[in-house]
Motif scaffolding. Structure first.
Motif, short mmCIF file in Angstrom:
data_model
loop_
_atom_site.label_atom_id
_atom_site.label_comp_id
_atom_site.label_asym_id
_atom_site.label_seq_id
_atom_site.Cartn_x
_atom_site.Cartn_y
_atom_site.Cartn_z
N ALA A 73 -4.78 -0.41 2.47
CA ALA A 73 -4.76 0.52 1.34
C ALA A 73 -5.58 1.75 1.71
O ALA A 73 -6.59 1.64 2.41
N ILE A 102 -0.82 -1.69 -2.15
CA ILE A 102 -1.25 -2.27 -0.87
C ILE A 102 -0.04 -2.44 0.03
O ILE A 102 0.98 -3.00 -0.39
N VAL A 128 -6.21 -9.19 -0.64
CA VAL A 128 -6.16 -8.27 -1.79
C VAL A 128 -7.56 -7.75 -2.14
O VAL A 128 -7.76 -6.55 -2.33
N ASP A 129 -8.53 -8.67 -2.24
CA ASP A 129 -9.90 -8.28 -2.62
C ASP A 129 -10.48 -7.25 -1.67
O ASP A 129 -11.19 -6.33 -2.09
N VAL A 163 -0.87 -6.05 -7.86
CA VAL A 163 -2.05 -6.45 -7.07
C VAL A 163 -3.12 -7.06 -7.98
O VAL A 163 -3.70 -8.10 -7.68
N ALA A 164 -3.36 -6.41 -9.12
CA ALA A 164 -4.37 -6.91 -10.06
C ALA A 164 -4.00 -8.29 -10.60
O ALA A 164 -4.87 -9.17 -10.74
N ILE A 177 -7.00 1.63 -3.07
CA ILE A 177 -5.69 2.10 -3.56
C ILE A 177 -5.86 3.45 -4.25
O ILE A 177 -6.76 3.63 -5.05
N GLN A 218 -8.00 -3.70 -2.21
CA GLN A 218 -7.50 -3.09 -3.45
C GLN A 218 -8.34 -1.90 -3.93
O GLN A 218 -7.83 -0.98 -4.56
N ARG A 246 -0.13 -1.31 -7.72
CA ARG A 246 -1.48 -1.61 -8.19
C ARG A 246 -1.50 -2.68 -9.28
O ARG A 246 -2.33 -3.59 -9.27
N GLN A 287 -4.56 -10.94 -7.90
CA GLN A 287 -5.99 -11.25 -7.81
C GLN A 287 -6.39 -12.32 -8.83
O GLN A 287 -7.13 -13.25 -8.52
#
Length: 371
Positions: free
Chosen positions: A175, A159, A140-141, A205-206, A147, A144, A202, A209
């Protein structure tokens, strides 16, 4: 309902769940957090109808029950209570109010019935696998930041998570926003094979994280064609997926770029940051002039002036001038793990490939700008 819980535990849990709640809601119940006490402890649930988060914390349960209260209000109350406080939560006889007590503080909050609270977590998941939280966070890091925020291209607003073949099955995250592309991968965990390729939005995803901060923990990922559920410790995050088709990203990853530029990551990033100080807010263009062992970065802005800086690099191909968005360059270099970054170039109009020299499963593609 009547429970007693440690302030630190309650605050940490509310911090997780209240972020899902939108501050402006046309549906009153969506502004609330559902609190349910049972023998397992106190469960807190919040949703915006696209994403739902549930966390269960240890609590001394005197009476089982459930209710919903304004999420941001109760978070602010608990945040302002003194450290180390024991918080007592109790509903009134008619359940119209929830009382929060700690020391000499007492708050009475209006409630809404728990049976009005929507449940997002229904439905079967076709695939399930487990992997270290650190690996999921890394995927993810590293992707992201690329995006897209362009709502009209909604299928790029997340993603793309899927299984690919890279000399063996890998779980890959991709992404792109059309100007840059980020790809990261890890060995595919057992249970991932045959999973549908999904686009994780999104907002989800946040949250992933933030939840995956404990790198050593195991995280369980469950998937269907419409939803993803991520379970970690006592937290369960469920999210709808983006209903769309992710573009064939493999076509934009260059394979024939024959000019290799190797830069010291820290020196390069600092130089880009310095010269871009005079770049226009709209364009942010920085020009890279590369010749034998030397890179000259320059910015010219008719409104504010110009800047140039020279750094030593490894480069043995023919000279080339190429322009990039400075912010995109900084975003990508911040993801490089090693001390050097490798840029594979073709010509001033073609995409550039950026990687760690040891190529540990992450790569970035950056479209040039005209300068």
């Amino acid at each position: 309902m009547k429970v007693t819980v440690e302030r630190a535990e309650l605050l940490k849990s509310l911090a997780h769940v209240h972020r899902v709640v939108e501050r402006r809601n046309t549906i009153p119940i969506l502004a609330n957090v559902l609190m349910r006490s049972d023998p397992r402890g106190l469960a807190l649930r919040a949703t915006d109808l696209d994403i739902e988060i549930v966390e269960t914390i240890a609590a001394e349960v005197q009476e089982e029950g459930a209710t919903t209260v304004p999420a941001h209000t109760i978070y602010d109350i608990v945040r302002k209570l003194p450290e180390g406080a024991q918080v007592q939560i109790e509903t009134s006889g008619d359940r119209s109010t929830l009382t929060v007590r700690a020391g000499r503080s007492r708050f009475a909050l209006q409630t809404l019935p728990e049976n009005e609270f929507p449940d997002l977590a229904a439905g079967e998941m076709s695939h399930s696998f487990t992997l270290p939280a650190g690996e999921l966070k890394r995927l993810v890091d590293k992707t992201q930041f690329a995006i897209s925020t362009e709502e009209t291209r909604y299928y790029l607003n997340g993603i793309y998570l899927h299984v690919a073949d890279a000399g063996g099955p890998v779980l890959r995250a991709v992404a792109t926003d059309g100007h840059r592309l980020a790809q990261a991968q890890t060995a595919a965990p057992a249970g991932a094979s045959g999973m549908p390729g999904v686009i994780v939005p999104r907002k989800a995803v946040a949250e992933i994280q933030r939840l995956a901060e404990n790198a050593d923990a195991e995280v369980t990922v469950e998937l269907s064609a419409a939803k993803i559920r991520v379970s970690l410790d006592r937290v369960v995050l469920t999210s709808k997926l983006i209903d769309g088709t992710f573009p064939d990203y493999g076509r934009v990853i260059p394979v024939g770029n024959d000019k290799t530029l190797v830069v010291d990551k820290a020196d390069f990033a600092s130089a880009v940051d310095r010269v871009s100080t005079v770049a226009s807010e709209r364009g942010r263009a920085v020009k890279l002039s590369i010749a034998d062992g030397k890179l000259t970065l320059s910015v010219t802005n008719p409104d504010s002036g110009s800047a140039t800086e020279e750094i030593e690099v490894e480069y043995a191909a023919e000279p080339i001038d190429i322009g990039f968005n400075s912010r995109y360059l900084l975003d990508i270099t911040s993801q490089i793990e090693g001390s050097t970054a490798e840029l594979k170039l073709a010509d001033p109009g073609s995409p550039t490939l950026v990687q760690d020299p040891d190529k540990r499963g992450a790569l970035y593609v950056l479209m040039p700008m005209r300068v």
